[in-house]
Design a protein around this motif. Structure first.
Motif, PDB file in Angstrom:
ATOM      1  N   GLN A 119     -16.256  -6.829  -3.443  1.00  0.00           N
ATOM      2  CA  GLN A 119     -17.311  -7.844  -3.620  1.00  0.00           C
ATOM      3  C   GLN A 119     -17.172  -8.963  -2.593  1.00  0.00           C
ATOM      4  N   GLN A 155     -18.884   3.946 -15.248  1.00  0.00           N
ATOM      5  CA  GLN A 155     -18.494   2.558 -15.549  1.00  0.00           C
ATOM      6  C   GLN A 155     -18.339   2.344 -17.064  1.00  0.00           C
ATOM      7  N   LYS A 187     -19.341  -3.937 -20.993  1.00  0.00           N
ATOM      8  CA  LYS A 187     -20.081  -2.706 -21.281  1.00  0.00           C
ATOM      9  C   LYS A 187     -19.987  -2.415 -22.772  1.00  0.00           C
ATOM     10  N   SER A 209     -13.480  -7.934 -16.382  1.00  0.00           N
ATOM     11  CA  SER A 209     -13.437  -9.185 -15.618  1.00  0.00           C
ATOM     12  C   SER A 209     -14.775  -9.462 -14.933  1.00  0.00           C
ATOM     13  N   VAL A 210     -15.515  -8.406 -14.599  1.00  0.00           N
ATOM     14  CA  VAL A 210     -16.795  -8.558 -13.895  1.00  0.00           C
ATOM     15  C   VAL A 210     -17.959  -8.251 -14.820  1.00  0.00           C
ATOM     16  N   SER A 211     -17.847  -7.132 -15.559  1.00  0.00           N
ATOM     17  CA  SER A 211     -18.970  -6.734 -16.411  1.00  0.00           C
ATOM     18  C   SER A 211     -18.485  -6.308 -17.788  1.00  0.00           C
TER      19      SER A 211
HETATM   20  P1  ADP Z   1     -14.377  -4.730 -14.990  1.00  0.00           P
HETATM   21  O1  ADP Z   1     -14.198  -3.762 -16.149  1.00  0.00           O
HETATM   22  O2  ADP Z   1     -13.097  -5.338 -14.511  1.00  0.00           O
HETATM   23  O3  ADP Z   1     -15.456  -5.723 -15.241  1.00  0.00           O
HETATM   24  P2  ADP Z   1     -15.921  -2.648 -13.672  1.00  0.00           P
HETATM   25  O4  ADP Z   1     -15.277  -1.335 -14.006  1.00  0.00           O
HETATM   26  O5  ADP Z   1     -17.141  -3.003 -14.422  1.00  0.00           O
HETATM   27  O6  ADP Z   1     -14.846  -3.820 -13.770  1.00  0.00           O
HETATM   28  O7  ADP Z   1     -16.199  -2.636 -12.110  1.00  0.00           O
HETATM   29  C1  ADP Z   1     -16.648  -3.780 -11.421  1.00  0.00           C
HETATM   30  C2  ADP Z   1     -16.660  -3.455  -9.940  1.00  0.00           C
HETATM   31  O8  ADP Z   1     -17.498  -2.332  -9.727  1.00  0.00           O
HETATM   32  C3  ADP Z   1     -17.233  -4.560  -9.080  1.00  0.00           C
HETATM   33  O9  ADP Z   1     -16.210  -5.457  -8.685  1.00  0.00           O
HETATM   34  C4  ADP Z   1     -17.831  -3.797  -7.895  1.00  0.00           C
HETATM   35  O10 ADP Z   1     -16.867  -3.646  -6.861  1.00  0.00           O
HETATM   36  C5  ADP Z   1     -18.119  -2.412  -8.462  1.00  0.00           C
HETATM   37  N1  ADP Z   1     -19.559  -2.141  -8.663  1.00  0.00           N
HETATM   38  C6  ADP Z   1     -20.325  -2.568  -9.682  1.00  0.00           C
HETATM   39  N2  ADP Z   1     -21.589  -2.110  -9.574  1.00  0.00           N
HETATM   40  C7  ADP Z   1     -21.629  -1.355  -8.455  1.00  0.00           C
HETATM   41  C8  ADP Z   1     -22.649  -0.594  -7.796  1.00  0.00           C
HETATM   42  N3  ADP Z   1     -23.892  -0.529  -8.256  1.00  0.00           N
HETATM   43  N4  ADP Z   1     -22.302   0.066  -6.664  1.00  0.00           N
HETATM   44  C9  ADP Z   1     -21.051   0.013  -6.173  1.00  0.00           C
HETATM   45  N5  ADP Z   1     -20.037  -0.688  -6.746  1.00  0.00           N
HETATM   46  C10 ADP Z   1     -20.315  -1.358  -7.873  1.00  0.00           C
END
Ligand code: ADP
Length: 258
Positions: free
Chosen positions: A133, A239, A14, A10-12
């Motif tokens: 966030q 991540q 990979k 939803s955010v990033s």
């Molecule tokens: P999704 O798979 O739903 O996109 P992610 O597992 O990529 O989610 O995690 C996204 C979340 O990780 C963000 O909402 C944020 O809270 C946290 N996040 C991303 N980068 C960082 C960072 N460098 N330091 C701390 N928290 C982070």
């Protein structure tokens, strides 16, 4: 042969590419178009290795945006991919706590990385990365700064269960002169409390691995360890475990048999 996994979150977004013993990984913000985010990322990553999409021996796509991906490949659930990825990184892992942008999940696995049970919170933003966030934003910070700015000794309890009310509570505390460091520790504790309750529902056992973007926040890891009363293993590529698992599933299915 080359295998790849994409996790469109939803955010990033990979992606991991496996070429023999080597692993290459990269990420993009998902933005408004999960399809474009996934397609651009895998093209860029493959290009960086001097490869084309047609060279892939197998591809698995996971994450909430997986159905929008149009270039082909198999789809798999995040639960299955995280289990496969974590089992490869931490063979002793028996429980995975994954906190992403819009959900948090707890997965129990066996020694072979098979999923035995899982529980998920995808109904409410509290206890997710999005919650952090929004709170970071209301304190004039980036979410990546929260971990090193907290002061657990001065923790301020956040009472609201709902993200919208919790944001008002934080704004009220700031207006009353509270230090950000204590508020941040309270926010980490609030996320940890919710996710630890999810883990307890399944019964915490064996080595517990913390993954997802939120595992990059050492404040949440600390608070979760305190809630659960045990140390957590946080892999360096925390991540990427979903994308890694997807790439490994592609190799399992399409690679040469051992
Ligand atoms: P999704 O798979 O739903 O996109 P992610 O597992 O990529 O989610 O995690 C996204 C979340 O990780 C963000 O909402 C944020 O809270 C946290 N996040 C991303 N980068 C960082 C960072 N460098 N330091 C701390 N928290 C982070």
């Amino acid at each position: 042969m080359i295998f790849a996994g994409i996790d469109i979150g939803s955010v990033s977004t990979k992606a991991v590419v496996i070429q023999g013993d080597r692993r290459h990984m990269d990420m993009n913000p998902t933005g408004w178009s999960p399809r474009t985010a996934g397609e651009e990322l895998i093209s860029r990553l493959l290009e960086g290795q001097g490869c084309r999409f047609e060279d892939l021996g197998g591809l698995f796509v996971t994450g909430y945006g997986r159905i929008s991906f149009n270039l082909g490949g198999e789809v798999a659930t995040e639960i299955k991919c995280h289990a496969r990825g974590v089992a490869a990184l931490v063979p002793e892992a028996r429980m995975i706590i994954d906190i992403g942008g819009q959900d948090s999940k707890v997965i129990c696995i066996d020694a072979a990385g098979r999923v035995l049970d899982f529980a998920m919170n995808d109904k409410c933003a509290a206890g997710t990365g999005k919650f952090l966030q929004i709170m970071a934003n209301s304190m004039g910070l980036d979410v990546s700064e929260l971990g090193c700015l907290e002061d657990p000794g001065a923790s301020r309890q956040i009472n609201s269960m709902c993200t919208v009310f919790a944001e008002s509570e934080v704004i009220g505390m700031l207006a009353a002169g509270a230090e950000r460091a204590g508020i941040i520790a309270g926010l980490h504790q609030s996320v940890a409390r919710r996710v630890a309750a999810l883990a307890r529902r399944l019964g915490v056992k064996g080595d517990v691995v913390f993954t997802g973007g939120v595992a990059r926040n050492q404040g949440v890891a600390r608070a979760l360890e305190a809630e659960l009363g045990l140390p957590l293993v946080v892999p360096g590529d925390c991540q990427y475990t979903g994308a890694l698992g997807a790439a490994l599933l592609a190799r399992d299915q399409f690679g040469p048999r051992a």
